[in-house]
Design an enzyme around this catalytic site. Sequence first.
Site, short mmCIF file in Angstrom:
data_model
loop_
_atom_site.label_atom_id
_atom_site.label_comp_id
_atom_site.label_asym_id
_atom_site.label_seq_id
_atom_site.Cartn_x
_atom_site.Cartn_y
_atom_site.Cartn_z
N GLY A 113 0.84 -1.19 0.00
CA GLY A 113 0.00 0.00 0.00
C GLY A 113 0.88 1.24 0.00
N GLN A 160 3.26 9.91 0.89
CA GLN A 160 4.50 9.14 1.04
C GLN A 160 5.46 9.34 -0.12
OE1 GLN A 160 2.24 5.34 2.12
NE2 GLN A 160 4.21 5.13 3.20
N CYS A 186 5.72 0.14 7.65
CA CYS A 186 5.40 1.25 6.75
C CYS A 186 6.63 1.58 5.91
CB CYS A 186 4.98 2.47 7.58
SG CYS A 186 4.53 3.90 6.60
N HIS A 223 -4.77 1.78 7.13
CA HIS A 223 -3.40 2.29 7.24
C HIS A 223 -3.15 3.41 6.23
CE1 HIS A 223 1.06 1.61 7.90
NE2 HIS A 223 1.07 2.25 6.74
N HIS A 228 -2.73 7.74 6.51
CA HIS A 228 -1.68 8.59 5.93
C HIS A 228 -2.26 9.89 5.38
CE1 HIS A 228 2.18 6.60 6.13
NE2 HIS A 228 1.66 5.46 5.70
#
Length: 171
Positions: free
Chosen positions: A47, A52, A94, A136, A140
């Site tokens: 993911g 990110q 992560c 999750h 973010h």
Amino acid sequence: MAVLNIVVGENTPILREKASPVEQISANISKLVQDMFETMRSAQGIGLAAPQVGVSNRIIAIDINDYHPEIPPIALINPVITRAEGEELGEEGCLSLPGYRGIVRRAMDVTVKGLLLNTDEVEFEASGLMARVLQHEIDHLDGVLFIDRLILEDQELLETQPERIKRTNSK
């Protein structure tokens, strides 16, 4: 497609702010999603959220096909969890926090709605690993990292192994 740089560090500003909604799904957004999939797969992740890779937009990409071949990869624009039920513990890591692992409490079952790249609105239910990854990645988009959800008592469930680093809410 290109492999993008993954933003790392728990105090990196873009990982700690609420991402902006996507107003229009353009060619640039489509390219970003393709690059996100390429980046995620290159990093052996399942993911990835746009923040990110340094883009403050509400976009996530998920591919758990190696674990559940029946679930196709999906990119969601402006995803929202509309229902969350049950609770389970599971280990998470992560791509933006390399080396960190922890036991995180998440809903067992979720309903999520959002837009596909073709602008179709979708709403679907997910459970197990897919529900965990959705939660999750959507976290973010709100500037929340999995380490923010760690509870000390839950971390005791992790076996002591050198490659795992335990975190608590105390920083």
